[in-house]
Write an enzyme that holds these catalytic residues in place. Sequence first.
Site, PDB file in Angstrom:
ATOM      1  N   LYS A  73     -45.829 -24.042   2.032  1.00 45.06           N
ATOM      2  CA  LYS A  73     -46.261 -25.165   1.384  1.00 45.06           C
ATOM      3  C   LYS A  73     -46.684 -26.378   2.320  1.00 45.06           C
ATOM      4  CE  LYS A  73     -42.602 -28.279   0.053  1.00 45.06           C
ATOM      5  NZ  LYS A  73     -41.735 -28.601  -0.542  1.00 45.06           N
TER       6      LYS A  73
ATOM      7  N   ARG B 169     -37.771 -28.103  -6.940  1.00 47.95           N
ATOM      8  CA  ARG B 169     -36.778 -27.383  -5.813  1.00 47.95           C
ATOM      9  C   ARG B 169     -35.659 -28.370  -5.266  1.00 47.95           C
ATOM     10  NH1 ARG B 169     -36.713 -29.207  -0.958  1.00 47.95           N
ATOM     11  NH2 ARG B 169     -38.576 -28.799  -0.023  1.00 47.95           N
TER      12      ARG B 169
ATOM     13  N   LYS C  79     -24.697 -44.119  10.100  1.00 46.02           N
ATOM     14  CA  LYS C  79     -24.183 -42.982  11.034  1.00 46.02           C
ATOM     15  C   LYS C  79     -22.796 -42.840  10.770  1.00 46.02           C
ATOM     16  CE  LYS C  79     -27.413 -43.765  14.852  1.00 46.02           C
ATOM     17  NZ  LYS C  79     -27.703 -44.354  15.950  1.00 46.02           N
TER      18      LYS C  79
END
Length: 332
Positions: free
Chosen positions: A74, A118, A238
């Site tokens: 891709k 996808r 985080k």
Amino acid sequence: MLYLSRADVARLSGASTRLYVDAVDKALRLHAERKFVQPLKPYLRWRGEQNHVADRIIAMPAYLGGDSPAAGIKWIGSKHDNPSVRGVERASALLVLNDTDSHYPIAILEGALISSYRTAAVTTVAARHLARQGFEDLTCLGCGPIGRTQVEMVLEHFPAVRRVHLYDVNRAAAGRYADYLASQPRRPEVIVAESAEAAVRAGELVITATVVDKPYLPHEWLSKGTFLSNVSIMDVHKEVFLKADKVVVDDWDQCNREKKVINQLVEEGRFSREKLHAELGEIVAGARPGRENDREIILLNPMGMAVEDIACAQAVYQAAVDAGAGTWLPLC
């Protein structure tokens, strides 16, 4: 070789997205079985420090084994200001499939639509294993093409969803999408949230589909039992990686690079492969547990894998051959 335009791909996809969900499920299982070859994808950038995180062209080659092997690449470009400056979608792509015996190219497919499906299929497959059973509240941050595809695929495959919470920095975009959802045969209650925080706090399945380049989503916004599919990668602080009950990635080597949040944590010595719960394919294949109770906060960080794209492209190509669709082009 066969050429399939976006219109061809859309027709072959039909009214259901099961083709993509099945292809991604297959790719994840083969990934867990290590029946694949997937080099680290190179990022082509040339704007230096002015470069937005979403401005790049990526090459994604892969080979997928199993009973129906496939190989290809891709080639996907992205520019964050395409919609506002050029009036086109942010991302564009081509997919090339190669014969696994001769290595000759056998198909070229428009790839942006396949890539969008996808990406949504990864969230859908993951939600089977990581979301609370029977969840009713779906949140999506970002109402562009990727976010809309995510919402619609989840609604198709999870009929228990009763409420959709939308947020976009462009409130008009969220409003337009809410109106669209209200016009569809299945009409969940749609709430356009006043803030990202309000949308996240309301969701049992929370999807990020933005183009932000700095985290804004803290752990404190997440209710117990939330499954967070961090599709756009840079949204989550985080602390979410450090405080979540389970952190899942699609591929550790692909995720731990390019200065993404998880890569930053590894370089700081605050996260590691040992602290990771699992790669998604391990959970899909039953090698590792998914959700184990209704209070777990589970974070999925899906960088996006070429094996998923190639599996989807192969499924579309086979559907085209069976249907006699597309345009045959001479190679010589």
